[in-house]
Design an enzyme around this catalytic site. Sequence first.
Site, PDB file in Angstrom:
ATOM      1  N   HIS A 171      -2.572  10.064  -0.055  1.00 20.95           N
ATOM      2  CA  HIS A 171      -2.560   8.688  -0.540  1.00 20.95           C
ATOM      3  C   HIS A 171      -2.395   8.656  -2.051  1.00 20.95           C
ATOM      4  O   HIS A 171      -1.563   7.933  -2.589  1.00 20.95           O
ATOM      5  CB  HIS A 171      -3.862   7.997  -0.115  1.00 20.95           C
TER       6      HIS A 171
ATOM      7  N   GLU B 254       0.843  -1.205   0.000  1.00 22.49           N
ATOM      8  CA  GLU B 254       0.000   0.000   0.000  1.00 22.49           C
ATOM      9  C   GLU B 254       0.875   1.250   0.000  1.00 22.49           C
ATOM     10  O   GLU B 254       1.687   1.466   0.916  1.00 22.49           O
ATOM     11  CB  GLU B 254      -0.952  -0.013   1.204  1.00 22.49           C
TER      12      GLU B 254
ATOM     13  N   ASP C 264       4.262 -14.776  11.424  1.00 25.14           N
ATOM     14  CA  ASP C 264       2.995 -15.323  10.930  1.00 25.14           C
ATOM     15  C   ASP C 264       1.924 -14.235  11.069  1.00 25.14           C
ATOM     16  O   ASP C 264       1.393 -14.003  12.166  1.00 25.14           O
ATOM     17  CB  ASP C 264       2.669 -16.566  11.774  1.00 25.14           C
TER      18      ASP C 264
ATOM     19  N   LYS D 202      -8.140  -1.534  10.867  1.00 19.50           N
ATOM     20  CA  LYS D 202      -7.411  -1.911   9.638  1.00 19.50           C
ATOM     21  C   LYS D 202      -6.230  -0.977   9.446  1.00 19.50           C
ATOM     22  O   LYS D 202      -5.142  -1.390   9.068  1.00 19.50           O
ATOM     23  CB  LYS D 202      -8.364  -1.858   8.437  1.00 19.50           C
TER      24      LYS D 202
HETATM   25  C1  MEV Z   1      -6.347   2.764   4.670  1.00 23.94           C
HETATM   26  O1  MEV Z   1      -5.555   1.665   4.320  1.00 23.94           O
HETATM   27  C2  MEV Z   1      -6.502   2.884   6.163  1.00 23.94           C
HETATM   28  C3  MEV Z   1      -7.483   3.937   6.654  1.00 23.94           C
HETATM   29  O2  MEV Z   1      -8.762   3.728   6.041  1.00 23.94           O
HETATM   30  C4  MEV Z   1      -7.571   3.814   8.154  1.00 23.94           C
HETATM   31  C5  MEV Z   1      -8.650   4.663   8.792  1.00 23.94           C
HETATM   32  O3  MEV Z   1      -9.643   4.994   8.119  1.00 23.94           O
HETATM   33  O4  MEV Z   1      -8.494   4.938  10.006  1.00 23.94           O
HETATM   34  C6  MEV Z   1      -7.044   5.327   6.241  1.00 23.94           C
END
Ligand code: MEV
Length: 406
Positions: free
Chosen positions: A360, A77, A267, A251
């Site tokens: 991003h 990413e 792992d 995430k």
């Molecule tokens: C993207 O990989 C992760 C985010 O969506 C985490 C979040 O929204 O806190 C930017």
Amino acid sequence: MFKKYYEKTPTQRIEILKNNKNLSETTYNLLINGQLQLSNANQLIENQITTLEIPLGIAPGFYINGEFYEVPMATEEASVIAAASLSAKTISEYGGFQAIQHQKRIVGEIVFDVFDQSYLDNIDVETWIAYAREVYPSIYERGGGITNMYVKYFHSFATLYVELDSCDAMGANMMNTILEAIANKLEEKGFNKLMAILSNYNESSLVHACFKLPLEALSKNGFEGKLIGEKIVKANTYAKLDKYRSTTHNKGIMNGVTAVALACGNDTRALEASVHSYAQLQPLTEYRIEDSFLVGEIKIPLNLGVVGGGISTNPIAKLSLEILKYPDANKLCEIVACVGLAQNFAALRALVSSGIQKGHMKLHYRAMILAAGGDESQISQILEQLEKQPIKNEATIRNIINQLKK
Ligand code: MEV
């Protein structure tokens, strides 16, 4: 030394790591000559045909418990390392992170469907510790081994829980060997084993990490620091109310956690299963305003290893540990918790101010250009032209590439 690290070429970055003593001369030579490869992959899995490569980069300048770390991260990413590095820089300027893992224990389960309850109720733990020592002497030589055993009953089942200190290893194989040996012995006493297996629920390996930042240090793209701090607290509160949000919140944390764990040959499925079960749809981080500071905290279960498993057989995992200057397993878990917290802080800070797409996409466009057939040598030129376009999508990128071809 790591100033504007992102502007350097990969070779210059390797040089900087060497000059900062993160790399030995031997590793440096292997790396620079492209000879650090997983050449034994055929021995590691069944039916192997090739390897899948993922970029491995460095998030420099993590100041944790009074020491600086350059953190290796393996991720596909685009913005993950940039986000971690930015948070690390800001937080490290103001005292850095404090992190602690009080203990690292793994738990295994032997489940019986036929058993002698009076034997289990009075189980002699010392006898079984002595037996485990015979079965797996090396972990006792390293100062680890079984630390506790207890029994729980579920309907018609009885489960013998075994708690183990696996020292610097993740310990799955060690645990499963010991569990199966104990289960077999109990079967000789008339017990009937349903299964014997390590649990990936690592509640007994919690790591706590935190930072404290003056609110004015949070300002970003014209947004006032105090407002960003207050909104970060609210964003965290909101994640407690909405499972759709808490999942994404966590995430983002795992973007950092998994990237470091993967770089270090751990792992990642075990890690993620554990973290998500522990989280129970709640955010793993907590934020509050104290006077004129933002305090950020994470509590996360981590059972990572620095020896054994996929680590000793993978030269890139060993490289990552060398870059981290050979931490023990507790220290690695502490570093990883801080990266998770940094990643979450970066995401929330962007989300409650200018949004994440700006940062991003700036990085993701590079991948889009390559996917659209653009040449690596033309990336800067294509990015420059893309910047001038009102709509920046795949079609626009293709148009620019075609124009350049003409
Ligand atoms: C993207 O990989 C992760 C985010 O969506 C985490 C979040 O929204 O806190 C930017």
